[in-house]
Design a protein around this motif. Structure first.
Motif, PDB file in Angstrom:
ATOM      1  N   UNK A   1       5.176  19.785 -86.032  1.00  0.00           N
ATOM      2  CA  UNK A   1       7.079  19.592 -85.341  1.00  0.00           C
ATOM      3  C   UNK A   1       7.243  18.517 -86.119  1.00  0.00           C
ATOM      4  N   UNK A   2       7.085  17.989 -87.117  1.00  0.00           N
ATOM      5  CA  UNK A   2       7.251  18.266 -88.441  1.00  0.00           C
ATOM      6  C   UNK A   2       8.659  18.700 -89.301  1.00  0.00           C
ATOM      7  N   UNK A   3       7.270  20.423 -89.270  1.00  0.00           N
ATOM      8  CA  UNK A   3       8.144  20.983 -89.754  1.00  0.00           C
ATOM      9  C   UNK A   3       9.305  21.293 -89.147  1.00  0.00           C
ATOM     10  N   UNK A   4       9.075  21.815 -88.038  1.00  0.00           N
ATOM     11  CA  UNK A   4      10.883  21.748 -87.769  1.00  0.00           C
ATOM     12  C   UNK A   4      10.801  24.124 -87.619  1.00  0.00           C
ATOM     13  N   UNK A   5      11.937  23.855 -88.307  1.00  0.00           N
ATOM     14  CA  UNK A   5      12.151  25.489 -87.979  1.00  0.00           C
ATOM     15  C   UNK A   5      12.657  25.457 -89.624  1.00  0.00           C
TER      16      UNK A   5
ATOM     17  N   UNK B   1      -2.251  13.511 -81.489  1.00  0.00           N
ATOM     18  CA  UNK B   1      -0.775  13.273 -81.889  1.00  0.00           C
ATOM     19  C   UNK B   1      -0.228  13.507 -83.028  1.00  0.00           C
ATOM     20  N   UNK B   2      -1.595  13.560 -84.484  1.00  0.00           N
ATOM     21  CA  UNK B   2      -0.712  13.031 -85.295  1.00  0.00           C
ATOM     22  C   UNK B   2      -0.923  14.882 -85.902  1.00  0.00           C
ATOM     23  N   UNK B   3      -1.939  15.959 -85.207  1.00  0.00           N
ATOM     24  CA  UNK B   3      -1.512  17.264 -85.808  1.00  0.00           C
ATOM     25  C   UNK B   3      -0.830  17.395 -85.215  1.00  0.00           C
ATOM     26  N   UNK B   4      -0.183  17.420 -83.363  1.00  0.00           N
ATOM     27  CA  UNK B   4       0.947  17.771 -83.273  1.00  0.00           C
ATOM     28  C   UNK B   4       2.287  17.635 -83.894  1.00  0.00           C
ATOM     29  N   UNK B   5       2.507  15.778 -84.053  1.00  0.00           N
ATOM     30  CA  UNK B   5       3.452  15.609 -84.967  1.00  0.00           C
ATOM     31  C   UNK B   5       3.826  15.843 -86.525  1.00  0.00           C
TER      32      UNK B   5
END
Length: 259
Positions: free
Chosen positions: A69-73, A62-66
């Protein structure tokens, strides 16, 4: 077949290096890393660089995925953070250390995968439990651990979590607690946490597992490796500025499980 299973390093290079030194004595045929290699301790880049040099099979937690996702676009403004959200600060700190390009590569890392380690017996790698990044499988209520103050998973709950699983070995993580359970012909193993345990307070040892397949079955050994927990905690706390109070309080609670 000899398999080393690591999980939940959480940016703790002190613990990872101690585990790898111990691992050299175990001579595994394969190393598996079950995600959450980053965030909390501040050595995110160092941990990823070390793992890059080790042949292993891995998945995202979940840390890698989170973080991905923090990067977004768009690239986030790394100079800004919400002082009321400690984990958000740590994510942005990790992005600054690792670099946006490296974080974007987490998209290519699966959250779940199957390996054929033993003929006719598949192994399932997952972070929390099959089908979930964050829903853990815990020891049985009467196991040691967990003990009276630790969470547990009943037989009926375990049955529900393993519905549809065809693998004979399930390797999971996320809870930072050791698990070795057998249910309906399936062996479930959580190797514990390299970075820090939630199982015992004030125990500066990293934990991982070595599984050996002999005589048609897996033997599980949990290995506890001492390291400089005081140094790791000192650097973890010094990496957070005083104004990021939420992040500091979050890390201070983690530090209680190390020193």
């Amino acid at each position: 077949m000899r398999l080393a299973v690591l999980a939940d390093i959480h940016g703790n290079i002190y613990a990872l290096e101690a585990v790898l030194a111990d691992l050299q004595l175990q001579l595994p045929d394969m190393v598996v890393v079950l995600g959450d290699s980053i965030i909390k301790f501040p050595h995110n880049r160092a941990v990823l660089d070390v793992l890059d040099d080790i042949p292993h099979e891995g998945i995202a937690g979940n840390m890698e995925r989170g973080l991905q996702r923090q990067l977004g676009d768009e690239i986030p403004d790394l100079s800004q953070y919400d002082t009321g959200k400690g984990v958000l600060f740590l994510k942005r700190q990790a992005i600054a250390q690792i670099g946006v390009e490296r974080v974007a590569q987490f998209r290519d890392l699966p959250t779940e995968r199957s390996l054929s380690l033993i003929e006719s017996d598949d192994t399932l790698l997952c972070h929390g439990s099959p089908g979930s990044l964050t829903k853990s499988i815990y020891p049985a209520p009467d196991a040691t651990p967990p003990g009276p103050d630790q969470p547990s998973t009943t037989e009926s709950e375990l049955h529900a979590k393993l519905q549809g699983v065809t693998a004979r070995l399930v390797l999971c993580a996320h809870s930072h607690r050791r698990v070795e359970r057998r249910y309906n012909g399936i062996l479930v193993v959580n190797p514990g946490a390299v970075g820090h345990t939630y199982e015992r307070k004030h125990d500066a040892r990293a934990c991982y597992a070595v599984l050996t397949h002999t005589g048609g079955d897996w033997d599980v050994e949990f290995r506890f490796v001492p390291y400089d927990g005081e140094g790791a905690v000192r650097e973890m706390l010094s990496a957070v500025p005083p104004e990021a109070g939420s992040a500091r309080r979050y890390l201070e609670r983690i530090a209680e499980y190390v020193v």
